[in-house]
Design a protein around this motif. Sequence first.
Motif, short mmCIF file in Angstrom:
data_model
loop_
_atom_site.label_atom_id
_atom_site.label_comp_id
_atom_site.label_asym_id
_atom_site.label_seq_id
_atom_site.Cartn_x
_atom_site.Cartn_y
_atom_site.Cartn_z
N SER A 20 0.83 -1.21 0.00
CA SER A 20 0.00 0.00 0.00
C SER A 20 0.86 1.26 0.00
O SER A 20 0.42 2.31 -0.37
CB SER A 20 -0.92 0.00 1.21
N MET A 74 -7.02 9.28 4.89
CA MET A 74 -7.79 10.08 5.86
C MET A 74 -6.93 11.21 6.43
O MET A 74 -7.38 12.35 6.57
CB MET A 74 -8.28 9.15 6.99
N GLY A 76 -4.03 12.68 5.17
CA GLY A 76 -3.64 13.69 4.18
C GLY A 76 -4.83 14.55 3.77
O GLY A 76 -4.73 15.79 3.69
N LYS A 93 -0.42 8.69 -4.54
CA LYS A 93 0.07 7.78 -5.58
C LYS A 93 -1.04 7.06 -6.34
O LYS A 93 -0.86 6.69 -7.49
CB LYS A 93 1.03 6.75 -5.00
N GLY A 98 -8.22 8.33 -0.35
CA GLY A 98 -8.90 7.57 0.70
C GLY A 98 -8.01 6.60 1.44
O GLY A 98 -8.25 6.29 2.60
N GLY A 99 -6.98 6.06 0.76
CA GLY A 99 -6.08 5.10 1.42
C GLY A 99 -6.86 3.95 2.04
O GLY A 99 -7.68 3.31 1.36
N ALA A 114 -11.95 -1.32 3.69
CA ALA A 114 -11.11 -1.50 4.89
C ALA A 114 -11.80 -0.87 6.10
O ALA A 114 -12.66 -1.51 6.70
CB ALA A 114 -9.70 -0.97 4.73
N LEU A 319 11.43 7.36 2.04
CA LEU A 319 11.31 8.57 1.22
C LEU A 319 12.16 9.73 1.72
O LEU A 319 12.70 10.50 0.93
CB LEU A 319 9.84 9.06 1.20
N ALA A 440 -1.46 -3.13 5.32
CA ALA A 440 -2.61 -2.30 5.61
C ALA A 440 -2.61 -1.70 7.01
O ALA A 440 -2.89 -0.53 7.20
CB ALA A 440 -3.87 -3.12 5.41
N SER A 468 -1.89 8.09 10.57
CA SER A 468 -2.51 7.60 11.81
C SER A 468 -1.53 6.76 12.63
O SER A 468 -1.68 6.63 13.84
CB SER A 468 -3.76 6.77 11.50
C1 LIG Z 1 -8.77 -3.68 7.29
C2 LIG Z 1 -8.79 -2.41 8.06
C3 LIG Z 1 -9.86 -2.11 8.90
C4 LIG Z 1 -9.86 -0.93 9.62
N1 LIG Z 1 -10.95 -0.62 10.41
C5 LIG Z 1 -10.99 0.55 11.04
C6 LIG Z 1 -12.13 0.94 11.76
O1 LIG Z 1 -13.12 0.20 11.82
N2 LIG Z 1 -12.15 2.14 12.39
C7 LIG Z 1 -11.07 2.98 12.33
O2 LIG Z 1 -11.13 4.08 12.89
N3 LIG Z 1 -9.97 2.65 11.63
C8 LIG Z 1 -9.91 1.46 11.00
N4 LIG Z 1 -8.81 1.13 10.27
C9 LIG Z 1 -7.67 2.05 10.29
C10 LIG Z 1 -7.89 3.22 9.35
O3 LIG Z 1 -8.24 2.74 8.09
C11 LIG Z 1 -6.60 3.98 9.25
O4 LIG Z 1 -6.16 4.37 10.54
C12 LIG Z 1 -6.74 5.25 8.43
O5 LIG Z 1 -7.52 5.05 7.29
C13 LIG Z 1 -5.33 5.67 8.07
O6 LIG Z 1 -5.34 6.84 7.34
P1 LIG Z 1 -3.99 7.53 6.96
O7 LIG Z 1 -4.29 8.63 6.05
O8 LIG Z 1 -3.23 7.81 8.20
O9 LIG Z 1 -3.13 6.40 6.21
P2 LIG Z 1 -3.41 5.57 4.83
O10 LIG Z 1 -4.83 5.21 4.73
O11 LIG Z 1 -2.37 4.51 4.87
O12 LIG Z 1 -3.08 6.63 3.72
C14 LIG Z 1 -1.79 6.82 3.21
C15 LIG Z 1 -1.92 7.30 1.78
O13 LIG Z 1 -0.62 7.57 1.28
C16 LIG Z 1 -0.55 7.12 -0.06
N5 LIG Z 1 0.86 6.89 -0.41
C17 LIG Z 1 1.66 5.89 -0.01
N6 LIG Z 1 2.88 6.00 -0.54
C18 LIG Z 1 2.85 7.11 -1.30
C19 LIG Z 1 3.83 7.75 -2.10
N7 LIG Z 1 5.06 7.27 -2.24
N8 LIG Z 1 3.47 8.89 -2.74
C20 LIG Z 1 2.22 9.41 -2.62
N9 LIG Z 1 1.26 8.82 -1.88
C21 LIG Z 1 1.58 7.69 -1.21
C22 LIG Z 1 -1.38 5.84 -0.04
O14 LIG Z 1 -1.80 5.47 -1.34
C23 LIG Z 1 -2.54 6.26 0.85
O15 LIG Z 1 -3.59 6.84 0.14
C24 LIG Z 1 -8.78 -0.04 9.53
C25 LIG Z 1 -7.70 -0.32 8.68
C26 LIG Z 1 -7.71 -1.49 7.95
C27 LIG Z 1 -6.56 -1.77 7.03
#
Ligand SMILES: Cc1cc2nc3c(=O)[nH]c(=O)nc-3n(C[C@H](O)[C@H](O)[C@H](O)COP(=O)(O)OP(=O)(O)OC[C@H]3O[C@@H](n4cnc5c(N)ncnc54)[C@H](O)[C@@H]3O)c2cc1C
Length: 515
Positions: A20, A74, A76, A93, A98-99, A114, A319, A440, A468
């Motif tokens: 991911s 979420m 970003g 990327k 939404g990630g 997810a 990175l 993930a 997160s």
């Molecule tokens: C199966 C599953 C179930 C979950 N259930 C829950 C739940 O019920 N309740 C809850 O609160 N949380 C839950 N979570 C956790 C929640 O999904 C995450 O905490 C939250 O979505 C993370 O958001 P984020 O933006 O921090 O990270 P991410 O969602 O990891 O976003 C990172 C982003 O960076 C992008 N990226 C990566 N590398 C690069 C690059 N080199 N250049 C540009 N972009 C890049 C990725 O494509 C991604 O879009 C769950 C997670 C999973 C996997």
Amino acid sequence: MSNPTRRDFIKFAIAGSIASGCPIDRALIPIPDAHPANIQGEHFAVCHQVRDGHSFPKPEATRTVDVIIIGGGMAGLSAAYFLRGKDFLLLEKEDHFGGNAYQEEFQGQAYSTAAAYDFRNSPCDHLAKEIGLNLLPIDMPDPTIDNGVYTPDTWNTGLTQLPYSKSAIAAWQRFRDDMMKIDLRKQINELDTKTFADLLAPYHCPELNKWWDAYGPSNWGAFTEDTTAFIGVNDAQYLIKGDDSTRVILPGGLGCVTHKLVEVLQPKYGERLIGNATVVSVVPGANDVRVTYYQNDQLTTVSAKFAILATPKFITARLVSNLPDDQRRAMRRMRYAPVPMINMIFDRPVYRKGYDNWCPGNAFTDFIVADWTIRNQPGYHPKYEILTFYCTLREADRATLLSDDDCRAFAGKVLSQFQKCLPEFSVDPIEIRLYRRGHAMMMAVPEQFTKNRFIASRPMDRVFFANSDSGGPESLSMEAVRISQAASEWATLQLAGKPAQANKTAHAALHQFVY
Ligand SMILES: Cc1cc2nc3c(=O)[nH]c(=O)nc-3n(C[C@H](O)[C@H](O)[C@H](O)COP(=O)(O)OP(=O)(O)OC[C@H]3O[C@@H](n4cnc5c(N)ncnc54)[C@H](O)[C@@H]3O)c2cc1C
């Protein structure tokens, strides 16, 4: 040749990236019935090069911005929302935002790929309200389905009804009573050095371990032997107190929030949200941060005054240049579970007795009824029923996701095990969609929450680490929102020439104990 069975006509689709953190990939690749799966279109070359330490050419900067946000999950997206009106640029990327909180649809019916649910009055719930979304209450504690029996309210009225021996139930009761005697706040540091398996060992109850080996991997990515005892006690207390009744959501899981964020931001800030842009290097310098990204076979460099890294640490570590050694090591120490997400689409009603249903001992841990919170709304007559299966793998099995045949076989196993859980589950879906998520979920391992994350997430002069996984103790969307709100405050103070205040804000947010 044998006659085709109904199952031969189930449509099967594989989507999503394996790592991911990195690859550029297509969103959804439908695969015709009974034909070999085909995952062409995904190419991992760029990210595998990042992973392998390849150094990319860094062209001269052609654009300058005040704040660059890397990653459009979420964290970003909410950072972008909190920085509305400022000179920001977000690079993501994937071809969608939404990630791990990303919703998909089947003929207009939303489902999650997810993140499932949030909690009333969390920072994410507040943000959802602010952008016009009313997350609805789940209003029910979780049931367990095991040994062919459905048991509602597992940890309260259900506990004595579980289909286990008298001695197993007595062990569950002892465990329940003991957990409530623990003062989590006082014992957090001590508990965070042990594993949850250590804590469960004195109960000698395989059914108890089996249950937590479903709940844990689904919620915090780790099986009991890798889980910090702290999160085990924390969640045991939460379930026993019935706090799961404060959960809220809409169909689409937490993807509904990122979907809405994009909808709200796009009209005014559309050209500041760039998809299909894989960042390959982040070079913090004395006067700026140079960010190089790959898009349409081209490398482009942006010079930003400040950067918010909203990517998970396993990729962030690769990175960012000039990271202090201890910080890079702390980022690399963090572990992430592979989670294939499976959605099964049925053309008839199958099950609506519980929202999040624990099925210990199977290839899937639990499944969720996608439209649970709207199911009783007047006039709601859905054509399909969509069940979302959570299937966390052990890290050693991550390679399953690399092979389309293995993905298909895995989905088949999940279906046949599901169908054996209760007699009414003996129905075939019309379509199965598998979303591959290779890294993930941050795993809640010992000392990640109380020690490692403070080193891994320490801000640099011009860089804030906002994914997160800077928070915790488990991977939560509300933490993504909370931390990125702090990141936007940090950037605003930095831009106003108040670095001391900015650092104070960052420090307070990272050290805030949210539990
Ligand atoms: C199966 C599953 C179930 C979950 N259930 C829950 C739940 O019920 N309740 C809850 O609160 N949380 C839950 N979570 C956790 C929640 O999904 C995450 O905490 C939250 O979505 C993370 O958001 P984020 O933006 O921090 O990270 P991410 O969602 O990891 O976003 C990172 C982003 O960076 C992008 N990226 C990566 N590398 C690069 C690059 N080199 N250049 C540009 N972009 C890049 C990725 O494509 C991604 O879009 C769950 C997670 C999973 C996997």
